[in-house]
Each structure stands twice: as structure tokens, then as C-alpha cells.
Scaffold this active site. Structure first.
Site, short mmCIF file in Angstrom:
data_model
loop_
_atom_site.label_atom_id
_atom_site.label_comp_id
_atom_site.label_asym_id
_atom_site.label_seq_id
_atom_site.Cartn_x
_atom_site.Cartn_y
_atom_site.Cartn_z
N ASP A 237 0.87 45.05 39.94
CA ASP A 237 0.41 43.79 39.40
C ASP A 237 -1.31 43.86 39.57
O ASP A 237 -1.73 44.72 40.58
CB ASP A 237 0.57 42.68 40.45
CG ASP A 237 2.04 42.17 40.43
OD1 ASP A 237 3.13 43.04 40.17
OD2 ASP A 237 2.38 41.01 40.68
N HIS B 275 -3.21 41.19 37.96
CA HIS B 275 -3.56 39.68 37.96
C HIS B 275 -4.93 39.60 37.70
O HIS B 275 -5.64 38.94 38.45
CB HIS B 275 -3.33 39.12 39.47
CG HIS B 275 -1.83 38.54 39.53
ND1 HIS B 275 -1.28 37.80 38.89
CD2 HIS B 275 -0.88 39.32 40.39
CE1 HIS B 275 0.03 37.65 39.00
NE2 HIS B 275 0.32 38.50 39.99
N ASP C 203 2.27 41.61 34.92
CA ASP C 203 1.49 40.46 35.75
C ASP C 203 0.13 40.98 35.69
O ASP C 203 -0.71 41.32 36.60
CB ASP C 203 1.87 40.44 37.33
CG ASP C 203 2.96 39.48 37.44
OD1 ASP C 203 3.40 38.80 36.53
OD2 ASP C 203 3.13 38.93 38.47
N ASP D 286 -3.57 36.06 35.10
CA ASP D 286 -3.51 34.96 36.07
C ASP D 286 -3.98 35.17 37.43
O ASP D 286 -4.48 36.58 37.66
CB ASP D 286 -2.14 34.60 36.35
CG ASP D 286 -1.61 33.65 35.22
OD1 ASP D 286 -2.23 32.88 34.45
OD2 ASP D 286 -0.41 33.21 35.42
N ARG D 287 -4.76 34.19 38.10
CA ARG D 287 -5.29 34.58 39.29
C ARG D 287 -6.59 35.04 39.57
O ARG D 287 -7.55 34.25 39.58
CB ARG D 287 -4.17 35.48 40.30
CG ARG D 287 -2.99 34.56 40.72
CD ARG D 287 -3.21 33.53 41.50
NE ARG D 287 -1.90 32.83 42.19
CZ ARG D 287 -1.84 31.98 42.51
NH1 ARG D 287 -2.77 31.26 42.80
NH2 ARG D 287 -0.59 31.24 43.17
N ASN E 18 6.48 38.25 35.36
CA ASN E 18 6.78 36.96 35.29
C ASN E 18 5.62 36.24 34.78
O ASN E 18 5.76 35.11 34.30
CB ASN E 18 7.48 36.69 36.56
CG ASN E 18 6.29 36.48 37.69
OD1 ASN E 18 5.76 37.60 38.02
ND2 ASN E 18 6.22 35.60 38.22
N HIS E 19 4.47 36.62 34.98
CA HIS E 19 3.08 35.83 34.45
C HIS E 19 2.69 36.16 33.08
O HIS E 19 1.89 35.35 32.47
CB HIS E 19 2.16 36.22 35.39
CG HIS E 19 2.08 35.43 36.77
ND1 HIS E 19 1.29 34.35 36.91
CD2 HIS E 19 2.63 35.81 37.61
CE1 HIS E 19 1.48 33.88 38.22
NE2 HIS E 19 2.37 34.54 38.55
N HIS F 213 9.68 44.85 36.82
CA HIS F 213 8.82 44.00 37.47
C HIS F 213 9.11 43.49 38.69
O HIS F 213 8.62 43.38 39.84
CB HIS F 213 8.16 42.88 36.56
CG HIS F 213 7.09 41.92 37.27
ND1 HIS F 213 5.83 42.35 37.66
CD2 HIS F 213 7.29 40.84 37.88
CE1 HIS F 213 5.14 41.44 38.33
NE2 HIS F 213 5.91 40.38 38.20
N ARG G 173 10.59 31.65 46.35
CA ARG G 173 9.90 31.33 45.26
C ARG G 173 10.53 29.74 44.55
O ARG G 173 9.41 29.43 43.73
CB ARG G 173 9.96 32.18 44.35
CG ARG G 173 9.23 33.70 44.72
CD ARG G 173 9.35 34.56 43.62
NE ARG G 173 8.83 35.92 44.11
CZ ARG G 173 7.30 36.10 43.78
NH1 ARG G 173 6.51 35.37 43.21
NH2 ARG G 173 6.86 37.38 44.29
N HIS H 251 5.40 42.70 41.65
CA HIS H 251 6.01 41.43 42.00
C HIS H 251 5.38 40.65 43.06
O HIS H 251 5.36 39.41 43.31
CB HIS H 251 7.32 41.18 41.94
CG HIS H 251 7.76 39.77 41.52
ND1 HIS H 251 7.04 38.87 40.59
CD2 HIS H 251 8.72 38.93 42.01
CE1 HIS H 251 7.82 37.68 40.69
NE2 HIS H 251 8.88 37.74 41.45
#
Length: 836
Positions: free
Chosen positions: A546, A548, A580, A583-584, A612-613, A665, A716, A744
Site C-alpha cells: 500500500d 495510499h 491501494d 486515499d488517506r 480495495n481503495h 491485495h 473491518r 492491505h
């Protein structure tokens, strides 16, 4: 040529010597090599970095002399040797002291215009020319591993060999000794000879290197970057004409050697110059241009930055006229040692030089060295407070998606597996070829706010968190097994692929126009459409977890461990990113734009799978949509966000490497038992249409440790699961695999083993969400299927007055991050994921 401070000026070293005989004296046509330190610093046996000077002409007779020429007669009278030496002199870089060595053993004959290469604590010499003509083609080794230096002659197996020659180059590329070009007194060569230093008996092999290589020439220069890339430049052809351009020689994934001519405008053509790497910068100094003329302009000193692909001449570096004048010479020798360049000797206007020059390639910050016993990487529990604070944001988002999935399934049975009663031992997997290296490479905390750092190797048992899930006794068994007009993507690469120089802009304005974003997406999507759900890859591969939106961490990883550029390592190692990307973090757009541009530029070597993002329902909540609107405006931002999510629906879903390792992932969950289930999914695919297979693939996690088997609920969100080590072993056995690599989850050491080492979790963003203080990592899978973790630490915190931190703070307040793996929130908190 760009104008910036690329390197420091050359200056004369104030060296010392105990006696007159210890000084090397004036000479040309010699070699200068650098040796790494021996022993532990601070102990009596420690020997610092050393420079080894060997051979060369110590007196000349001019063109009318009777000795053998150092140049062929075509258009250039050259010079003639009066005196040649076989003396060895050593320079201690710590004490700045010269010493003449008197090695035992049979020394090679006096010679000049020979070739040399450092191999560990030894220096290998080949060829050259002396008063009596060509030297033999024997390999002579100067062994400096012990206090007493020794000469050895290497026994090479009978068969084809380079033969006597001079004016050639020799370098070490990985374990291969490479010899290129030269003159045997009759003709010039462009051949490539390879000797594998790891195989006995030693044997030369002439290889037919493909691609666009240099013409037959002599007096070229070559050097090897620390990651094994050889650059070859200059030389003189049979007509006495300097050869232009710079060539790269590399060994590809199937063991073939290949030439490439580097793009861009190189300095003026030359020969009898010197070239060497200082870090990732290729320094060229001096040289001749024919008919007695040396390179006498500003290009006498030039630097090629292989990270950015940019040339710098002396004037653009801020070098003084005095410094430039020092480099105007030929037949000298140069060597790089870390970020420092050294030059010794040479010739100008018939005068031999005896000075040692030094230049610092950038300013190094002082770094503290720690003993191995104190090298355990520890975390302050207080750094995890914000992560331990619970969040229901992802759980709510996932509940909505799972509701859609369940309604789509309408009670259709999904294949699942019940827990196995016995966990297979590692040695129960026949034919397993994959192993995790027993050491990880760590870029330690930098000093002074710089991104550069020291690189160390640590035993895996030094990591406090990484191995907490695997049984120590069993894990030991596993370890023992061991900017252009030709497309938007060119513009993106020119602006963003700057591993060393990139810094976040104080202004958040986007550098691409809306139509350029659409063009970039269209080009990348066309490539993804043609790829299968499960990519089939060959080693070697560099694997990333990831990111991010933490673009700075991506640049740090590229800077420390090689970048996917034509001047980097992309031609001999593939890059695989496990999802991923957005995001973030506050630089999701830079991250996804650069990765898409790299995919377009290197479609066969850069690979991206979905996280997943990379889903509209998720990245609408966790920062990506907000960043698009903030930086592109309401209308264009929303449309660009929609377009990129359409592209995400086409991303491949997994990758299999050498039919032994699967990369994904999330995980295998409860529904995935065979790779064919992933292959059977139909793209484009959204979260709510992908059934349980897609949800498990992108969202499931391993259980807390090896002792928790079977299928368990996942904090989650409802409907999501964790899977035990028994599921990992069953999946590997069903598909004849040795290892699962997944991302992940944030893990404190950047990578973490599970299921006795048959699953590795990988996370590349450091200090996730500004709270975790975790390391970031990548994995390098070699041709031998050995996995080497390479780490970076979080950067020291910046002064809030100097850096805008509101983005991360506001987002975390609205959507707190998922807790770091192994650090569950308190179950007493009814808003926590653990409670749900």
C-alpha cells in the site's frame, strides 16, 4: 543542460606520506580503484576506505621516441613510453596518507593502458602495454583482504579469451567481470567478454550483446552503478574520431546481455578521459579530442544524473574556473567512493601530473552508527494511540457494499473450506524453491531532514514486531531454506519521477489539464483491458504494498533501492504494485498519475493490480474524491474522479510469479480455493457485482497469529472474514504454490510473516496516516526466488509552521484509520471495530 548545484568543485587533496618512495609521483595510463573498509570501525583491525593505484607510464619520450606508442598512428602522433611501472600505491581516505605497497607473490609486468576492477577486498588487472609491447592477457589479482598484500594469478580455463589488448575497460556487474573494447595492436574491438566470479573453474565467455552498442573503439571509460548498471562512454574509432554518446550494458531477466544508447545530449565526444559513479551520478572528466587537443571547454567536467536523466556541465554546477581547469587533462584515472570523486595524475601538453583531486557529490549529513546489538527497531506505544482509537467508517462502507453483494448472490452457494485439523510443516511442501532472505535491508533514519540515509542489513530476528505471529523454531527452518511531446505520460514522468529532488509543492494546484487526465486514463486503460485477471510474471520482480497517496515514501523507496526509469533498473527487473494507490495521503493524484505513466512507458515491466481503495464506494469517503475536487475544481474534479474509477474497474486482480508465488491485495478469505476462481471474474468489475470472490480477494486478512485457524469474523465489517494458516497451506497445496504475498494491512516493520512464512504482508507507506510510526518496505524477488525485504523508516516530524498537516488531521478525525495489524482497539469501546 539544467542549472542547479549538482556537485561540488574539485580541489587538490592535502595528502601526506612517510617517505619519498611512498608518493606515487607523476604518471598517466594508470588505474585507480576503491576498496571498501575491512573490520569494525574503532577496533585495532579496522582498515578504512582505500584507493589503490597501479601501473602507468612515469616518463614519456614524445612522438619521435622509440618506445611503443600509447596511441595508434591514425591521424594522431600520440606519445611513446619511456618508463612504465608495476608499483602499487595505496591511499587511506581517513588519514589522507599515501603508502607504497610491496605485495608478496609474482607481480605482473610493468604496464600502462591496462584495465582494473575491484572485487570485494581485491583488485583484478588485465592487459595493457609495456616497453616490450602488449602485456599478456592473464588475470592478476592483488589481494588486500589481509594486512600483508599478496599477488595471485587467476587460473582461467582453456578456451576462447579476450587476448592481449590495451585501451580497454573492465568492470564488475553483479558477480560478472565484464571486459569491453580495446586494441590488440592490429584492430579495435567492440566485443563483450564475461567471467562469472562465482563459478570455478573460471572461464571467459564472449557474449553477443543485443541492442545498439558502441562501435569498435579504444580509450573509452566505463563504470558500474551500485545496483549493477554499467555505463560505457566515449572512446576513439579506427579513424581517430572520438565516439559520441553513452551506452548502457545490462543483463536481462533471462540472462542475456543487452546494449542501449542513452537518450539526451551528452558532453562533447572524447577519449582518454575518466568516468566513474558517485552514488547515482556518472562523472566524466577530461579527455582528448584528437590531434593533440584536449577537451578545453566547460564540458571538461560533466555529470549525468541517472535518477533524473539530466546532464550537468561544470558551469551549471557552480564549479569555479580553478576547479574546471584542474579537470582539463587526459590519460588520468578516476574512481567514486560513495558520494566522493577522486582523480589522480594524467597528462596535459606533455606534462605528467601527480596530484590527487577530490570532489564531493552533494553534501552528506553526519550519521550516527549503531552497534548491531542495539539495532532492534522499536516503537513507542504512544505513537499508536490514534490508531487504537476505534473507527466504524470502513465498517459502515463495507456493510453497504456487502448488502449489495448478498442481494446479488440471492442465496447462491459460495465455495468455502472448513478448517484443517493439522497444519502442514514447511518441509511437507515438496519442491518448494521460494525462501525469505535471512536479512532485511534497512534505510535508517536520516539526519538533518534529508531524504538520503544510511543503508544497513539486519537479521530478521532483530525486528520487534515482524515475526510475532510465526513460531520461532519453525520460522528458522523456513529461513534456512532460504517532459516530451509524445504523450501526456512523458510529461508526468518528467515532472514526477524525481526520486531525489521531488518535494511537495506549497501550492496544491494540479500540473495536468483536465483533458490530459482523460488522455492518461484512456492510454492506461487500453493496456489494462488487454491484460488477464491474473498476471503471469517472471523473476526478478520488485514488489510494493500500500502507498495510499504518500508519494514522498514512493520517491524515497525509488531513491534508496532503484527507480523504474531508463537510467534506473527497469530494464532488468519488473515492478509490481499491489493496490491501494489512493486515499488517506495528500498526494493520491501524484501517486496514481506516476504509476499510470510508468505503465504506459513500460507496459511489459510495470504491473498494477487492484486494491480495495480502487473502488468508487470507498475512495469517495477516504480522501481521493476530496483531493480531486480540491485540486481540480468541483466540475472537473468530480468528472476526473469518475473517470479514474472507471479505469480502476479494469485493473488486473492478482499476479503469479514463476508459478510459485501469488500476489494479491487482500487475501483468500473463505471462498477462494483455486486461482481459476480469480481468472473467471469478468472485468470491468465493481465491488457490488464481484461476488464473494472479489470481496475476499480485496478485503480479507490473515488471523491474528498462526494459532488461530479456520475462518473467523473480520473487524473491518460484517460479512468480511479472516483466514487462518491452515487456509494458506491448503490454498498453496491446491495451486502448487510456495508463497502468498499480500498488502492491505499496516504492519510495523513494513513486512510481516504468517503461516510459518508462507504468507507475507507488505506495506510500503511509512507512519501510516501520520500516527502509526511504522516502517515501509518493498520486497525484491531475485531470479533464485530469494525474497529480500528492503525498508525505509518514517521521516522525523516537520515543524507544523513549515508544513501543512491539516489534510491528514481532518481526514483522520472524520475517518479514523484501520488499526495497525496486531494492535487491536479495546473491546470495551462500543464504537470500535473490535466491538463490531
Amino acid at each position: 543542460m539544467e542549472s542547479q548545484d549538482a556537485v561540488s568543485s574539485y580541489r587538490v587533496v592535502d595528502a601526506v606520506a612517510e617517505s619519498e618512495g611512498d608518493w606515487p609521483g607523476p604518471r598517466c595510463g594508470h588505474t585507480l580503484t576503491a576498496l571498501a573498509p575491512i573490520g569494525k570501525e574503532g577496533t585495532a583491525v579496522y582498515i578504512a576506505h582505500r584507493l589503490v593505484l597501479f601501473g602507468g607510464a612515469t616518463a614519456l619520450e614524445g612522438a619521435s621516441g622509440t618506445g611503443p606508442p600509447l596511441s595508434p598512428s591514425s591521424g594522431d602522433p600520440g606519445i611513446r613510453i619511456a618508463e612504465v611501472t608495476a608499483n602499487v600505491h595505496c591511499f587511506d581516505t581517513a588519514s589522507k596518507k599515501w603508502q607504497k605497497l610491496n605485495p608478496s607473490g609474482i607481480a605482473p609486468s610493468p604496464r600502462a593502458a591496462h584495465a582494473a576492477a575491484a572485487v570485494g577486498p581485491m583488485v583484478v588487472f588485465q592487459g595493457g602495454i609495456g616497453p616490450a609491447g602488449l602485456s599478456s592477457d592473464d588475470l592478476h589479482v592483488l589481494d588486500l583482504s589481509q594486512p600483508e598484500a599478496k599477488w595471485h594469478r587467476v587460473v582461467v580455463k582453456e578456451g576462447p579469451r579476450p587476448g592481449p589488448r590495451y585501451g580497454h575497460v573492465m568492470a564488475l556487474v553483479a558477480q560478472f567481470l565484464i571486459l569491453v573494447s580495446g586494441n590488440d595492436g592490429v584492430r579495435l574491438f567492440s566485443d563483450v567478454w564475461v567471467l562469472d566470479t562465482t563459478k570455478k573453474p573460471y572461464q571467459w565467455e564472449k557474449v553477443e550483446a543485443g541492442g545498439d552498442g558502441p562501435p569498435p573503439c579504444m580509450y573509452a571509460a566505463a563504470s558500474t552503478r551500485k545496483d549493477g548498471v554499467l555505463l560505457f562512454c566515449g572512446g576513439r574509432d579506427s579513424n581517430g574520431v572520438p565516439v559520441p554518446g553513452i551506452y548502457r550494458l545490462e543483463r536481462n531477466q533471462i540472462g542475456q546481455w543487452h546494449w542501449d544508447r542513452l537518450p539526451g545530449t551528452s558532453p562533447s565526444p572524447r577519449y582518454q578521459h575518466a568516468a566513474a559513479f558517485a552514488d547515482a551520478r556518472f562523472h566524466i572528466s577530461g579527455g582528448a579530442q584528437g590531434r593533440g587537443h584536449i577537451v578545453d571547454d566547460a564540458s571538461s567536467f560533466a555529470v549525468f544524473d541517472t535518477n533524473s536523466g539530466v546532464w550537468y556541465e561544470a558551469k551549471s554546477t557552480g564549479a569555479s574556473d580553478e576547479s574546471l581547469a584542474l579537470t582539463k587533462r587526459c590519460r588520468h584515472a578516476a574512481v567514486g567512493l560513495g558520494k566522493t570523486m577522486y582523480i589522480y595524475g594524467g597528462l596535459k601538453s606533455g606534462v605528467l601530473f601527480s596530484d590527487l583531486l577530490v570532489a564531493d557529490d552533494g553534501k552528506l549529513e553526519a550519521a550516527c552508527r549503531r552497534n548491531e546489538s542495539n539495532a532492534t527497531i522499536r516503537r513507542d506505544p504512544k505513537d499508536l494511540q490514534l490508531l487504537v482509537e476505534a473507527s466504524t467508517a470502513e465498517a459502515e462502507a463495507m456493510t453497504a457494499i456487502m448488502d449489495k453483494v448478498q442481494s446479488q448472490n440471492n442465496g447462491v452457494a459460495v465455495e468455502s473450506v472448513s478448517p484443517s485439523s493439522d497444519l502442514p510443516m514447511p518441509n511437507a511442501m515438496p519442491g518448494s524453491d521460494v525462501r525469505l532472505h535471512h536479512r532485511a535491508i534497512v534505510a535508517t533514519e536520516p539526519g538533518g531532514g534529508t531524504l538520503r540515509s544510511l543503508v544497513r542489513q539486519l537479521s530478521l530476528d532483530r525486528f520487534e514486531n515482524e515475526g510475532r505471529r510465526v513460531t520461532r523454531e519453525i520460522s528458522r527452518r523456513v529461513l534456512e531454506r532460504q517532459i516530451s511531446m509524445y504523450g501526456v505520460h512523458k510529461k508526468v514522468l518528467a515532472l514526477l519521477l524525481k526520486p531525489r529532488e521531488w518535494k511537495p509543492s506549497l501550492r496544491r494546484n494540479l500540473f495536468l489539464e483536465f483533458n490530459e487526465v482523460l488522455e492518461l486514463c484512456d492510454s492506461a486503460e487500453n493496456i489494462f483491458r488487454a491484460e488477464p485477471n491474473v498476471l503471469k510474471l517472471k523473476a526478478p520482480v520488485k514488489i510494493f504494498g500500500d502507498i495510499h497517496g504518500q508519494f514522498g515514501d514512493l520517491m524515497r523507496l525509488f531513491n534508496e533501492y532503484g527507480s523504474p526509469s531508463t537510467a534506473g533498473d527497469i530494464s532488468y527487473i519488473d515492478y509490481l504494485f499491489l493496490g491501494d494507490y489512493v486515499d488517506r495521503g495528500q498526494h493520491s493524484l501524484e501517486t496514481i498519475f506516476l504509476l499510470l505513466a510508468l505503465k504506459i512507458e513500460h507496459p511489459e515491466h510495470v504491473h498494477m493490480i487492484r486494491g480495495n481503495h480502487e473502488a468508487q464506494d470507498i475512495n469517495a469517503l477516504f480522501g481521493f474524491r476530496t483531493e480531486c475536487v480540491e485540486r481540480m475544481g468541483e466540475w472537473e474534479g468530480v468528472w476526473a474522479w469518475h473517470r479514474m474509477n472507471q479505469l480502476f474497474n479494469w485493473l488486473p486482480l492478482a499476479a503469479v510469479i514463476e508459478e510459485k508465488i501469488i500476489c494479491m491485495h487482500g487475501g483468500i478469505g473463505k471462498s477462494i480455493n483455486h486461482i481459476s476462481q480469480i481468472d473467471n471474474l469478468v472485468r470491468p468489475i465493481t465491488m457490488d457485482t464481484g461476488s464473494n470472490v472479489l470481496m475476499d480477494l480485496l478485503w480479507s486478512d490473515p488471523t491474528e497469529n498462526d494459532s488461530i485457524q479456520g475462518i473467523q469474523p473480520n473487524a473491518r465489517g460484517p460479512g468480511l472474514v479472516t483466514f487462518g494458516p491452515d487456509r494458506v497451506m491448503d490454498f498453496c497445496n491446491n495451486n502448487n504454490l510456495d508463497l502468498i504475498i499480500r498488502a492491505h494491512e499496516c504492519v510495523m516493520d513494513g513486512f510481516e510473516r504468517f503461516a510459518q512464512g508462507h504468507l507475507i504482508t507488505l506495506f510500503s507507506a511509512t507512519n501510516y496516516c501520520g500516527t502509526a510510526n511504522n516502517a515501509g518496505a518493498l520486497l525484491v524477488l531475485g531470479r533464485d526466488l530469494v525474497v529480500v525485504p528492503k525498508l525505509i523508516h518514517p521521516l522525523p516530524p516537520f515543524d507544523e509552521d513549515e508544513m501543512d498537516v491539516t489534510w491528514m488531521q481532518e481526514l483522520n478525525a472524520q475517518r479514523p484509520p484501520t488499526p495497525t495489524r496486531g494492535r487491536p482497539p479495546s473491546v470495551a469501546d462500543r464504537s470500535s471495530l473490535a466491538y463490531i
